[in-house]
Design an enzyme around this catalytic site. Structure first.
Site, PDB file in Angstrom:
ATOM      1  N   ASP A   1       0.831  -1.205   0.000  1.00 31.49           N
ATOM      2  CA  ASP A   1       0.000   0.000   0.000  1.00 31.49           C
ATOM      3  C   ASP A   1       0.871   1.263   0.000  1.00 31.49           C
ATOM      4  OD1 ASP A   1      -2.635   1.299   0.538  1.00 31.49           O
ATOM      5  OD2 ASP A   1      -1.624   1.914   2.382  1.00 31.49           O
TER       6      ASP A   1
ATOM      7  N   GLU B   1       1.133  -0.334  -5.082  1.00 33.59           N
ATOM      8  CA  GLU B   1       0.285   0.817  -5.419  1.00 33.59           C
ATOM      9  C   GLU B   1       1.194   1.947  -5.870  1.00 33.59           C
ATOM     10  OE1 GLU B   1      -3.231   3.676  -3.671  1.00 33.59           O
ATOM     11  OE2 GLU B   1      -1.676   2.971  -2.328  1.00 33.59           O
TER      12      GLU B   1
HETATM   13  C1  GLC Z   1      -3.899   3.534  -0.106  1.00 29.70           C
HETATM   14  C2  GLC Z   1      -5.194   2.777  -0.016  1.00 29.70           C
HETATM   15  C3  GLC Z   1      -6.269   3.706   0.455  1.00 29.70           C
HETATM   16  C4  GLC Z   1      -5.885   4.225   1.820  1.00 29.70           C
HETATM   17  C5  GLC Z   1      -4.498   4.851   1.792  1.00 29.70           C
HETATM   18  C6  GLC Z   1      -3.969   5.079   3.161  1.00 29.70           C
HETATM   19  O1  GLC Z   1      -3.950   4.552  -1.034  1.00 29.70           O
HETATM   20  O2  GLC Z   1      -5.492   2.215  -1.271  1.00 29.70           O
HETATM   21  O3  GLC Z   1      -7.522   3.090   0.501  1.00 29.70           O
HETATM   22  O4  GLC Z   1      -6.817   5.155   2.264  1.00 29.70           O
HETATM   23  O5  GLC Z   1      -3.566   4.014   1.150  1.00 29.70           O
HETATM   24  O6  GLC Z   1      -3.613   3.866   3.748  1.00 29.70           O
END
Ligand code: GLC
Length: 575
Positions: A224, A284
């Protein structure tokens, strides 16, 4: 001597290479896998709490198998106060009781494995919950052994945070902790303090966490928010831009706390921990820049196997030239592409790309691209039904804190997280209780049960695509050739392996379009073409059609012209 060598080499080639090829295939299973992202809280509730759970996922594994899914990515299901729906982790080595127990998790992994499905977890690397024992200890005293596990700094003066950095979710990225009189840093909510990855103890612990889950049978992690892990320790102010954002904060360039190069060292470490388990790392990594995306794979291919650049998902409109530009960019990259149209942070693909008239046909266009382009596809739960986003219309109905705070202009995420639509029963078969987000009205007709019975449904089109893909070397591994049709509203490409060629033609316009590929199809006679799958309601029939329906898709197997073998070359009869 020569003969001996030759025999040894032959033996080596015949025995070792097939094994190696197989071993490689096993190790690189993620290249051919169809990934499916799901939010456990929205998939299937078995306890009547209105929140989905792990046993619910286990109960739906046959559905997922039938859909052609090879790997599940579960959004975080670790213990959490759920301020950010699990992206605020309070314990990395357990399951949140809302979702079940570790035994439930083990059963899910085992049952999934029996069906050939792997389970990938979501690792929140940038921050923990402020309720994590590490942070509770860290904030308790400046002398706590955990103090340096997070990013603590003195303010610039009374009421003045250490620098001007802003939280993505509104307000300063620094919160003053009255107990110790220092500020802690949080790129996201104040309840999500950033871990200090410059501290080797943090790194060691998180790597151990990954191994702990690999040993439990987890097949990998989606990492993430990797772009936010590092920040410049000198804390220079970020440059300001004109205007204000949805939260009323000044616009700024996150130059000193976003996309710092140190992240590559961390990704290499995580990869070194993953490799002995044959595990995959998704990341991500939002970007529109190919060199930046390429860098996430690592120079020696030693970082992420699947960085999700979100290149197609980020297209502004459904336009063939725009899509082609993005596909060409990923194709030109020296790495294995990943295709994504939706996730839990984006409005659903049909909502972004649909026109309100041809939404099912458009959902099929996206499905066809996702599952026939060269690379690994990641589906988002409900996408296979053509589910759209349903955002609450009133601030008081919003559950995502960020959207409430920045109402009405902040990004909204509730709409893409509504319960999975299983049938036309109460709460769409998701729960016997009150669902945590309202079930959209269209669930009465847009659901797994209804769509299963409709041969022309989006769901059955997805099933057809995954079945086709699974059985086709060309689609799994073949190269990609843009056939560059003269009509700018068409995308047409060939996927080709040694013994197979598959043509995919997609009409991204609301009018019927002639499918005229001109000389691009020289050597591939229309008479030898065989329609494999079409997005129209009728089943596959015939060969290459001369026309594509509005937003229509056809997938056709091609065979090359057969030239008669000259008699002399055919050899003596009977030999
Ligand atoms: C990433 C996740 C998102 C979350 C953020 C903070 O972007 O996909 O849903 O709010 O991280 O953890």
């Amino acid at each position: 001597m020569f003969r001996t060598h030759f025999t040894v080499v032959l033996w080596f080639l015949c025995t070792f290479f097939p094994v190696r090829a197989k071993a490689l295939e096993d190790r690189e299973w993620w290249r051919h896998a169809v990934f499916y992202e799901l939010c456990p809280r929205s998939f299937q509730d078995t306890k009547g709490t209105g929140v989905g759970d792990l046993n619910g996922i286990t109960a739906r594994l046959d559905y997922l198998r039938g859909l052609g899914v090879d790997a599940l990515w579960l959004t975080p299901c670790f213990p959490s106060p759920q301020v950010d729906f699990g992206y605020d982790v309070a314990d990395y080595r357990a399951i949140d009781p809302r979702f079940g127990t570790l035994q439930d998790f083990d059963r899910l992994v085992a049952e999934a494995r029996r069906r050939g499905i792997r389970v990938v977890l979501d690792l929140v690397v940038n921050h923990t919950s402020d309720q994590h024992p590490w942070f509770l200890a860290s904030r308790s005293s400046r002398r706590s052994p955990r103090r340096d596990w997070y990013v603590w700094r003195d303010g610039r003066g009374p009421g003045r945070p250490p620098c001007n950095w802003l939280s993505l979710f509104g307000g300063s990225a620094w919160t003053l902790d009255p107990v110790t009189g220092q500020y802690y840093y949080h790129y996201f909510y104040p309840q999500q303090p950033d871990l200090n990855w410059r501290n080797p103890a943090v790194r060691r612990e998180m790597l151990d966490v990954t191994r702990w889950w690999y040993q439990r049978g987890v097949a990998g992690f989606r990492l993430d928010a990797v772009d936010t892990v590092f920040e410049d320790p000198a804390l220079p102010d970020n440059p300001l831009l004109p205007g204000k954002n949805a939260f009323g904060d000044p616009n700024m360039v996150n130059r000193h706390n976003y996309k710092l190069q140190e992240v590559h060292g961390l990704l290499r470490d995580l990869r070194r921990a993953a490799d002995p388990y044959g595990a995959v790392l998704l990341g991500e990594t939002y970007t529109d820049s190919i060199p930046e995306l390429q860098a996430y794979y690592g120079n020696g291919r030693n970082e992420l196997q699947l960085p999700t650049g979100h290149m197609l998902a980020m297209a502004e409109t459904l336009s063939a030239p725009e899509f082609r530009k993005r596909i060409d960019a990923l194709e030109a990259m020296d790495a294995w592409p990943v295709w994504v149209f939706g996730n839990h942070d984006l409005a659903r693909a049909v909502t972004r790309f649909g026109d309100g008239v041809h939404d099912d046909a458009i959902a099929k266009d996206l499905a066809a691209l996702l599952l026939t382009l060269r690379g690994t596809p990641i589906l988002y739960y409900g996408e296979e039904l053509g589910m759209a986003s349903h955002e609450p219309g009133r601030r008081e109905d919003v559950v995502d804190p960020m959207a409430r705070l920045g109402w009405p202009s902040a990004k909204r995420r509730d709409g893409a997280r509504t319960p999975m639509q299983w049938d036309a029963g109460p709460a769409a078969g998701f729960t016997t209780g009150t669902p945590w987000l309202p079930v959209p009205l269209d669930a009465a007709t847009r659901n797994v049960a209804v769509e299963t019975g409709d041969p022309g449904s989006v769901l059955n089109f997805y099933r057809g695509l995954t079945a086709l893909r699974r059985g086709s070397r060309a689609l799994l591994e073949g190269d990609y050739q843009d056939l560059a049709p003269a009509d700018p509203s068409l995308l047409c490409y060939l996927r080709r392996s040694q013994d197979e060629a598959v043509l995919v033609a997609v009409n991204l316009s609301p009018e019927p379009r002639k499918l005229d590929l001109g000389p691009a199809l020289d050597g591939w006679p229309a008479a030898r073409a065989k329609l494999l799958l079409g997005s129209g309601a009728s089943g596959p029939e015939g060969g290459l059609p001369g026309e594509l329906e509005p937003y229509g898709v056809v997938i056709v197997a091609l065979a090359q012209e057969q030239h008669p073998v000259p008699a002399a070359a055919a050899g003596p009869a009977g030999s």
